[in-house]
Enzyme design. Structure first.
Site, PDB file in Angstrom:
ATOM      1  N   LYS A  15      75.228 -94.131 115.742  1.00 10.71           N
ATOM      2  CA  LYS A  15      73.905 -94.593 115.142  1.00 10.71           C
ATOM      3  C   LYS A  15      72.940 -94.198 115.998  1.00 10.71           C
ATOM      4  O   LYS A  15      72.720 -94.716 117.227  1.00 10.71           O
ATOM      5  CB  LYS A  15      73.977 -96.137 115.087  1.00 10.71           C
ATOM      6  CG  LYS A  15      72.622 -96.819 114.503  1.00 10.71           C
ATOM      7  CD  LYS A  15      72.422 -98.216 114.666  1.00 10.71           C
ATOM      8  CE  LYS A  15      71.523 -98.177 115.860  1.00 10.71           C
ATOM      9  NZ  LYS A  15      69.978 -97.889 115.828  1.00 10.71           N
ATOM     10  N   CYS A  23      66.385 -93.141 131.887  1.00 11.31           N
ATOM     11  CA  CYS A  23      67.022 -94.302 132.289  1.00 11.31           C
ATOM     12  C   CYS A  23      67.060 -93.981 133.927  1.00 11.31           C
ATOM     13  O   CYS A  23      67.234 -95.077 134.748  1.00 11.31           O
ATOM     14  CB  CYS A  23      68.285 -94.825 131.926  1.00 11.31           C
ATOM     15  SG  CYS A  23      69.078 -93.191 131.379  1.00 11.31           S
ATOM     16  N   GLU A  56      75.560 -97.849 129.251  1.00 11.41           N
ATOM     17  CA  GLU A  56      74.943 -96.724 130.025  1.00 11.41           C
ATOM     18  C   GLU A  56      73.410 -97.566 130.205  1.00 11.41           C
ATOM     19  O   GLU A  56      72.911 -97.352 128.907  1.00 11.41           O
ATOM     20  CB  GLU A  56      74.719 -95.289 130.030  1.00 11.41           C
ATOM     21  CG  GLU A  56      74.477 -94.667 130.996  1.00 11.41           C
ATOM     22  CD  GLU A  56      73.271 -94.130 130.828  1.00 11.41           C
ATOM     23  OE1 GLU A  56      72.139 -94.691 131.396  1.00 11.41           O
ATOM     24  OE2 GLU A  56      72.913 -93.120 130.407  1.00 11.41           O
ATOM     25  N   GLU A  81      62.192-102.033 134.528  1.00  7.48           N
ATOM     26  CA  GLU A  81      61.847-100.839 134.327  1.00  7.48           C
ATOM     27  C   GLU A  81      60.893-100.594 133.480  1.00  7.48           C
ATOM     28  O   GLU A  81      60.921-101.406 132.187  1.00  7.48           O
ATOM     29  CB  GLU A  81      63.312-100.569 133.440  1.00  7.48           C
ATOM     30  CG  GLU A  81      63.409 -99.119 133.130  1.00  7.48           C
ATOM     31  CD  GLU A  81      64.706 -98.651 132.501  1.00  7.48           C
ATOM     32  OE1 GLU A  81      65.286 -99.629 131.650  1.00  7.48           O
ATOM     33  OE2 GLU A  81      65.216 -97.740 132.529  1.00  7.48           O
TER      34      GLU A  81
END
Lengths: 320, 479
Positions: free
Chosen positions: B182, B290, B256, B387
């Site tokens: 997906k 990331c 992850e 983040e």
């Protein structure tokens, strides 16, 4: 555009140049150059895509920055006259084509070049100081320099003593540059490092600072007699050095890559680098030059292509 | 001469890619309609609608998982590694052949500069398929056995749509698994082009299935009893939800997740290259990375000089049309993400950090944010902990190596870190003390299929890439 923590005068560096030890401490205290990183940065800048108006601007600027050069044992008066004529009118079919910055010849040819160029505004540069090896006694180098200046050179391209530099005798190299600059009188001094022999980028950065501290007007990569000659990463390191030197002292020093730059595409990569590393101020023949013999013809062919939409060919530009 | 050297527009042509008005799901080797409500995917640089994409509902996900199971049982798991490798090599070559098309489409749908899609994303995608094709017939030598898990449900993020697809699909297929993938709802188009590539490569039907949709589709996939493995790259928040969903089942999971990487610059660093590394670390892909180096830790003695150099460098960053080959910083991927970057930047200011961005004209349409840095940031600031996932750098200082390590490790995350120094022994000693999956020395954001990638703590678990990446798709290995 520069953000300088503290602007000092060049005189603030005076105590650095008192001994080999103090010079070494200073030069080895400069931030290092990471080879992989410097080469990657140069490669990235080389991928800029310069088109249409930007390309036309860059080509004319590059022509104005060329030190049209002949440095061969077989050079004759006729060859130098032809070269000087071409420097003044690179494209006989287009009066709008700008002249080159200078012609660059051996000292014994300076008179011929000067005579042909007259008051055209094109400078006469001469390689003096026992070019290209630099292996002669200092009095010989100084005599060589004075000879060229007296014959009408207004720019002197000197070579440094690479042997002295590599063996760490920085003070000797420094003092030689100071002495040659004195011998130049009103002429501008370009200091050639022969970066292919200095090998490391750290050495290139140190040589740059050494020459700038000694009063060089320009720093130049190569004689054109040693491979590799000018490369983008080496020029990057030198551009960073002149930029940092202005931040530290307020004084501008020019940069001249020489040898091996043959195509418009390459020249534009250098101009992109000047633009993005040093900024507008250096995008001027007073502060950036190309030492080249064959580059001009490619620039002219590309210029014609931009002007007419058609490629000409080698027969449509002059040989010399 | 005072005329500045202004680069004329150098636009990559859109004509190399043919975007259809609407796309279905890719199930059992064919494009089929979806049961959900179709949604639009837009170009974040212009807000122009690129295409309408089908939404997979639970029944569609079920159909895709069944197709994958059939392909697994009947064809793919029975095929020799050597045969599987042929398909993977073929896919890799087609990716290279169609690289320009893939790069343009990725840039259009994602907003990333064509320069990065062309020079980084697509070549690395091909490299991943080549690399794992090489492993397909040598699994025994990897040390994890050679028994595949079965059907893998894979969910990938919007920051590197093609690259994350390659990280997931290539090792899964090499090991003999089939997949239901997906892609993110804002960037589904290159995955659908990849489906066409699978058809072009004659990949057996059902080996790769692609279901498009948003969170609900992903949830249906994760919860489906027919999958043996979940592989997810995305936010920590969603990763935690996935972990909760699969807890108690025998599904294997690799996650992850987010990061807040420290990029540590010591006073003996090669400064100009460190500046490049900092820029690459946080402004590459608009900071939608990331493992972005979003916390700059500078030794106090060089902080002033380094910041001056960094600011000067940032003024040369070119922000604008992603399809211009000279663009360095493209568009923010979505209005939602842009809002989050605005929100956290406002928090940074409110908490007293110094905000700075170079003067730059942003396009009026689309989602844009200038390259920005915050100085005077401390560990207590929210912008040093959360983040941001945007082109926003927080600058902190340290005095000693021990303090650098402490600050670098003082985060809930642990995905990556960077160390800059001319002294090899210092680099090795610091790298050993950093709790991060990847530590780059005198560089940043370098990816290679041979190198494993993954995190500590809230940055997830499991490794992708390299020999280690095979472990996630083989039964003999602990995930």
């Amino acid at each position: 555009m520069t953000a300088t923590p503290s602007v000092a005068g060049a005189s603030d560096f005076a105590d650095l140049t008192g001994s080999d030890a103090s010079l070494r401490r200073f030069l080895h205290g400069l931030p290092g150059v990471d080879q992989v990183g410097a080469e990657a940065r140069a490669a990235t800048l080389g991928t800029r895509s310069i088109k249409t108006t930007a390309k036309a601007f860059a080509i004319d600027l590059a022509i104005r920055m060329v030190d049209l050069t002949t440095l061969e044992g077989q050079d004759t008066h006729g060859k130098v006259r032809a070269l000087a004529s071409k420097a003044m009118r690179p494209d006989p079919t287009d009066p709008d084509c700008p002249p080159t910055a200078a012609v660059c010849v051996y000292p014994d040819m300076v008179g011929v070049a000067r005579e042909t160029l007259g008051d055209s505004g094109v400078h006469v540069a001469s390689v003096a100081t026992a070019f290209p090896s630099g292996r002669a006694a200092l009095p010989v180098k100084l005599a060589d320099t004075r000879d060229a200046v007296e014959a009408g050179a207004d720019e002197i391209d000197m070579v440094i003593d690479r042997g002295a530099f590599l063996s760490g005798r920085y003070l000797q190299v420094f003092e030689e540059i100071v002495a040659v600059r004195e011998a130049c009188g009103p002429a501008h001094l370009k200091v050639i490092f022969e970066t292919g022999e200095l090998q490391t980028y750290d050495n290139v950065r140190r040589a740059s600072w050494l020459a700038m501290l000694a009063g060089a007007h320009f720093i130049k990569t190569s004689t054109g007699k040693v491979q590799p000659a000018a490369t983008l990463p080496v020029t990057l390191v030198m551009l960073e050095a002149v930029r940092d030197f202005r931040d530290a002292t307020g004084q501008m020093v020019g940069v001249k890559p020489a040898g091996g730059i043959r195509t418009t595409k390459d020249a534009i990569k250098y101009l992109v680098m000047v633009n993005e590393v040093c900024g507008d101020d250096w995008l001027d023949p007073d502060w950036f030059r190309f030492g080249a013999s064959t580059l001009l013809n490619d620039l002219l062919m590309q210029r014609t292509k931009m002007r007419t939409g058609r490629y000409s060919g080698p027969d449509y530009v002059t040989l010399d | 001469m005072t005329t500045p050297f202004t680069y004329a527009p150098a636009l990559e042509s859109r004509s190399v890619v043919d975007i259809k008005p609407s796309y279905g799901l890719f199930v059992g080797g064919e494009f089929v309609d979806g049961g959900g409500t179709a949604f639009k995917t837009i170009n974040p640089a212009t807000e122009e609608v690129l295409a309408e994409v089908a939404e997979a509902d639970e029944a569609d996900v079920d159909r895709a998982v069944r197709a994958a199971r059939t392909a697994y049982d009947k064809v793919w798991s029975r095929m020799s590694g050597r045969e599987r490798a042929k398909y993977l090599y073929r896919i890799a070559r087609i990716i290279q052949e169609r690289s320009r098309e893939l790069a343009v489409l990725e840039s259009l749908d994602n907003g990333k500069p064509i320069r990065e899609a062309r020079d980084v994303d697509v070549p690395t995608v091909a490299a991943h398929f080549f690399y794992y094709a090489g492993w397909a017939d040598k699994l025994e030598y990897a040390g994890y056995g050679s028994t595949p898990l079965g059907v893998a449900g894979q969910i990938i993020p919007w920051n590197f749509p093609l690259l994350m697809l390659a990280w997931k699909v290539a090792p899964a297929l090499a090991c003999g698994n089939t997949v239901v993938l997906k892609p993110a709802e804002t960037t589904p188009l290159t995955a659908l082009l990849f489906a066409e590539i699978c058809q072009q490569a004659d990949l057996p039907p059902g080996v790769v299935n692609i279901v498009t949709g948003a969170g609900a589709t992903g949830q249906a996939l994760v919860a489906h009893p027919g999958i043996d493995k979940v592989a997810f790259t995305g936010s920590t928040e969603v990763g935690k939800a996935i972990a909760r969903t699969v807890a108690g089942t025998d599904k294997r999971v690799t996650l992850e997740l987010g990061g807040k990487a420290a990029n540590i610059v010591f006073d003996d660093a090669p400064l100009d290259q460190a500046v490049e590394g900092i820029v690459n670390g946080i402004f590459f892909n608009q900071g939608h990375v990331c493992c972005a180096g979003s916390r700059l830790l500078v030794q106090e003695s060089i902080a002033e000089e380094l910041l001056a150099r960094l600011k000067r460098r940032m003024t040369t960053l070119r922000v604008g049309d992603p399809l211009d080959k000279n663009t360095d910083l493209g568009a923010i991927n979505s209005a939602e993400q842009l809002a989050r970057i605005h929100e956290l930047s406002a928090v940074g200011e409110a908490e007293g950090a110094g905000r700075w961005a170079p003067p730059c004209d942003l396009p009026e349409k689309g989602f844009w944010f200038p390259p920005t840095l915050f100085t005077g940031v401390s560990q207590a600031h929210r912008i040093a902990r959360e983040e941001i996932f945007g082109p926003v750098l927080s600058v902190l200082t340290f005095r000693t190596p021990a303090e650098a390590v402490e600050k670098a490790n003082n985060t809930p995350y642990g995905l990556s870190a960077g160390v800059w120094s001319d002294k090899g022994s210092l680099i090795l000693s610091i790298a050993n003390q950093l709790r991060a999956g990847v530590v780059w020395a005198n560089t940043f954001n370098k990816f290679d299929p041979t190198s494993p990638f993954g995190g500590y703590k809230e940055s997830g678990h499991g490794r992708e890439g390299g020999r280690h990446g095979l472990a996630a798709y083989l039964k003999g290995a602990e995930a």
